[in-house]
Design a protein around this motif. Structure first.
Motif, PDB file in Angstrom:
ATOM      1  N   GLU A  48       0.819  -1.214   0.000  1.00  0.00           N
ATOM      2  CA  GLU A  48       0.000   0.000   0.000  1.00  0.00           C
ATOM      3  C   GLU A  48       0.855   1.268   0.000  1.00  0.00           C
ATOM      4  N   LEU A  73      -1.812   4.067  -1.070  1.00  0.00           N
ATOM      5  CA  LEU A  73      -2.833   3.788  -2.073  1.00  0.00           C
ATOM      6  C   LEU A  73      -3.743   2.703  -1.508  1.00  0.00           C
ATOM      7  N   LEU A  74      -4.946   3.079  -1.117  1.00  0.00           N
ATOM      8  CA  LEU A  74      -5.860   2.179  -0.422  1.00  0.00           C
ATOM      9  C   LEU A  74      -7.147   1.998  -1.209  1.00  0.00           C
ATOM     10  N   LYS A  75      -7.596   0.759  -1.313  1.00  0.00           N
ATOM     11  CA  LYS A  75      -8.862   0.469  -1.973  1.00  0.00           C
ATOM     12  C   LYS A  75      -9.890   0.095  -0.914  1.00  0.00           C
ATOM     13  N   SER A  76     -11.066   0.685  -1.011  1.00  0.00           N
ATOM     14  CA  SER A  76     -12.159   0.351  -0.103  1.00  0.00           C
ATOM     15  C   SER A  76     -13.430   0.175  -0.933  1.00  0.00           C
ATOM     16  N   HIS A  77     -14.528  -0.136  -0.268  1.00  0.00           N
ATOM     17  CA  HIS A  77     -15.795  -0.297  -0.992  1.00  0.00           C
ATOM     18  C   HIS A  77     -16.265   1.022  -1.619  1.00  0.00           C
ATOM     19  N   GLY A  79     -14.099   3.210  -3.062  1.00  0.00           N
ATOM     20  CA  GLY A  79     -13.202   3.582  -4.144  1.00  0.00           C
ATOM     21  C   GLY A  79     -11.765   3.617  -3.672  1.00  0.00           C
ATOM     22  N   TRP A  80     -10.949   4.410  -4.328  1.00  0.00           N
ATOM     23  CA  TRP A  80      -9.526   4.501  -4.009  1.00  0.00           C
ATOM     24  C   TRP A  80      -9.226   5.763  -3.212  1.00  0.00           C
ATOM     25  N   THR A  81      -8.272   5.654  -2.290  1.00  0.00           N
ATOM     26  CA  THR A  81      -7.775   6.799  -1.527  1.00  0.00           C
ATOM     27  C   THR A  81      -6.274   6.875  -1.727  1.00  0.00           C
TER      28      THR A  81
END
Length: 86
Positions: A48, A73-77, A79-81
């Protein structure tokens, strides 16, 4: 023609706003910022942090190459952060 540009340069141009004020800059604040960044980064998985990104697009006879690094760089439900673009 091949045109190369860093992702950070492109994002900085697109989202430019605000005013740089050197009144609050000091070496101590820079060191504190580095320490805070490292403290936050240690809580994330290796994949990440420091993610390399690259994109190429051909328009007509010109090829545009963009590359850079992103921190956190984080993916969640939702979207991307992206924590930081380097």
């Amino acid at each position: 023609m091949i045109i190369k540009k860093g992702i950070k340069d492109i994002v900085s141009y697109v989202y430019q706003s605000g005013d740089l004020n050197m009144e609050y800059f000091s070496m101590a604040r820079a060191q504190q910022g580095t320490q805070a960044h490292q403290a936050v980064q240690k809580d994330y998985k290796k994949e990440e942090c420091e993610v390399h990104v690259e994109y190429a697009k051909t328009i007509g006879e010109d090829e545009f190459l963009m590359a850079g690094r992103m921190d956190l760089l984080l993916k969640s439900h939702e979207g991307w952060t992206v924590g930081e673009i380097k």
